[in-house]
Design an enzyme around this catalytic site. Structure first.
Site, PDB file in Angstrom:
ATOM      1  N   GLU A  63       9.745 -22.591  21.312  1.00 33.18           N
ATOM      2  CA  GLU A  63      10.759 -23.523  21.826  1.00 33.18           C
ATOM      3  C   GLU A  63      10.106 -24.800  22.333  1.00 33.18           C
ATOM      4  O   GLU A  63      10.658 -25.890  22.212  1.00 33.18           O
ATOM      5  CB  GLU A  63      11.573 -22.870  22.953  1.00 33.18           C
ATOM      6  CG  GLU A  63      12.454 -21.709  22.502  1.00 33.18           C
ATOM      7  CD  GLU A  63      13.550 -22.131  21.536  1.00 33.18           C
ATOM      8  OE1 GLU A  63      13.223 -22.649  20.455  1.00 33.18           O
ATOM      9  OE2 GLU A  63      14.730 -21.929  21.847  1.00 33.18           O
ATOM     10  N   THR A 106      17.518 -31.274  19.725  1.00 30.23           N
ATOM     11  CA  THR A 106      17.568 -30.750  21.097  1.00 30.23           C
ATOM     12  C   THR A 106      16.851 -31.699  22.060  1.00 30.23           C
ATOM     13  O   THR A 106      17.347 -31.975  23.152  1.00 30.23           O
ATOM     14  CB  THR A 106      16.926 -29.343  21.145  1.00 30.23           C
ATOM     15  OG1 THR A 106      17.695 -28.480  20.308  1.00 30.23           O
ATOM     16  CG2 THR A 106      16.930 -28.778  22.559  1.00 30.23           C
TER      17      THR A 106
HETATM   18  N1  HSE Z   1      19.615 -24.705  26.812  1.00 27.10           N
HETATM   19  C1  HSE Z   1      19.133 -25.512  25.720  1.00 27.10           C
HETATM   20  C2  HSE Z   1      19.812 -26.860  25.774  1.00 27.10           C
HETATM   21  C3  HSE Z   1      19.419 -24.833  24.432  1.00 27.10           C
HETATM   22  O1  HSE Z   1      21.033 -26.873  25.917  1.00 27.10           O
HETATM   23  O2  HSE Z   1      19.137 -27.879  25.667  1.00 27.10           O
HETATM   24  C4  HSE Z   1      18.911 -25.603  23.258  1.00 27.10           C
HETATM   25  O3  HSE Z   1      19.017 -24.816  22.121  1.00 27.10           O
END
Ligand code: HSE
Length: 321
Positions: free
Chosen positions: A143, A195
């Site tokens: 991640e 993201t």
């Molecule tokens: N919690 C993270 C976000 C998930 O919302 O940025 C990203 O996949």
């Protein structure tokens, strides 16, 4: 331990992170879509890479293990394993084939599926020396490659299955939550939201009145899931902090929300960092009606899209040896 050269098959589910109000802490796995992977141990000569990534899809993702999310997760695992193990990773390596059926950048945990699938597969090949929490820790390195930040709200449900709460990342504490039967409808409008970008636009400060609403909703959602109280789940699916900022990146978001609620969805919102949007329903018929609303809206906007009607995946990553 699985013998050298013997392939295993891995199925890694998509996940919906945040669950509307629980930014970076809540998430659940779904039965569809999922990634397919294969993995095996190989002998290698000294100096050869310890991880070989083979993409068998058309996304052209990096194959350099340090830049590939599965590779980064495996490197973290190898490092910890090497410190106190009997396997000499200078003569053995992992070969990983990845067929991404979860489109990268879709907001349903595509990077998490690759990272989680890789570490669950490697753990199986090694004879399962690591706990699920260890695997979540390793997979978070993937991640970090994908979004610049270690977060576990996709990884944890991908590995554990079901709905998970990440109470803390450092040290890691994941709590598996029960849930009543829920149907999930997802629409993926074919635009890409990175993201990292969706995180960079967020405000760094929160007003106390908003924080109070948000933690009320998070607690309400957890209580609703544990009690099987559908109305409480529905009322708690509200996000006053992240959604108002991020929803501007997703065409039709507000209209879709109204339309899905009008046909009986309990509630829903942005899946992860978007652009996918999800809604939860108590009945399958409602989930299918929600899908129709999604199709109608995006057809009206002339925006290509893909929908899924599925349910919560309780198993997480699965191995077929
Ligand atoms: N919690 C993270 C976000 C998930 O919302 O940025 C990203 O996949």
């Amino acid at each position: 331990m699985v013998p050298v050269n013997q392939w295993i098959k891995i199925k890694a589910p998509a996940t919906v992170a945040n669950m509307v109000c629980g930014f970076d802490i809540l998430g659940f796995a779904v039965n569809n879509p999922y990634d397919e992977m294969e993995m095996r141990f190989v002998q290698r000569a000294a100096g050869q890479a310890s991880i070989t990534i083979i993409n068998i899809d058309d996304y052209n993702l990096p194959t350099d293990p340090e830049k590939n999310v599965a590779g980064a997760a495996l490197l973290a695992m190898i490092e910890e394993y090497t410190a106190n193990s009997i396997i000499d990773f200078s003569t053995i390596g992992f070969e990983v084939k990845i067929n991404k059926l979860i489109k990268p950048g879709s907001g349903v945990g595509s990077s998490a599926a690759s990272s989680a699938g890789a570490v669950v597969g490697a753990n199986y090949l090694l004879g399962n020396p690591f706990s699920k929490d260890d695997l979540v820790r390793f997979a978070m390195n993937g991640e970090k490659v994908a979004s610049g930040v270690k977060h576990a709200d996709n990884i944890a449900p991908c590995i554990h299955g079901g709905v998970t709460l990440v109470r803390s990342i450092f040290p890691l504490e994941v709590i598996a939550l029960p849930s009543p039967t829920l149907f999930v409808t997802i629409v993926h409008p074919q635009i890409e939201v990175r993201t990292a970008d969706a995180r960079s636009i967020l405000k760094q400060n929160v007003q106390l009145k908003d924080a109070i609403k948000q933690w009320g909703n998070i607690a309400g959602l957890v209580a609703g899931l544990m009690k099987g109280d559908y109305d409480l789940i529905g009322r708690s699916l509200e996000d006053v902090i992240i959604e108002p900022v991020r929803s501007i990146l997703i065409p039709g978001f507000d209209d879709l929300k109204k339309a899905c609620k009008a046909v009986g969805a309990l509630g829903g919102g942005i899946s992860g960092s978007g652009p996918s949007i999800f809604f939860l329903s108590k009945e399958k018929e409602t989930a299918l009606a929600v899908e129709q609303e999604m199709k109608k809206l995006y057809e009206g906007l002339g925006l290509a899209h893909h929908t899924y009607v599925t349910n919560i995946n309780q198993k997480g990553v699965e191995i077929e040896a």
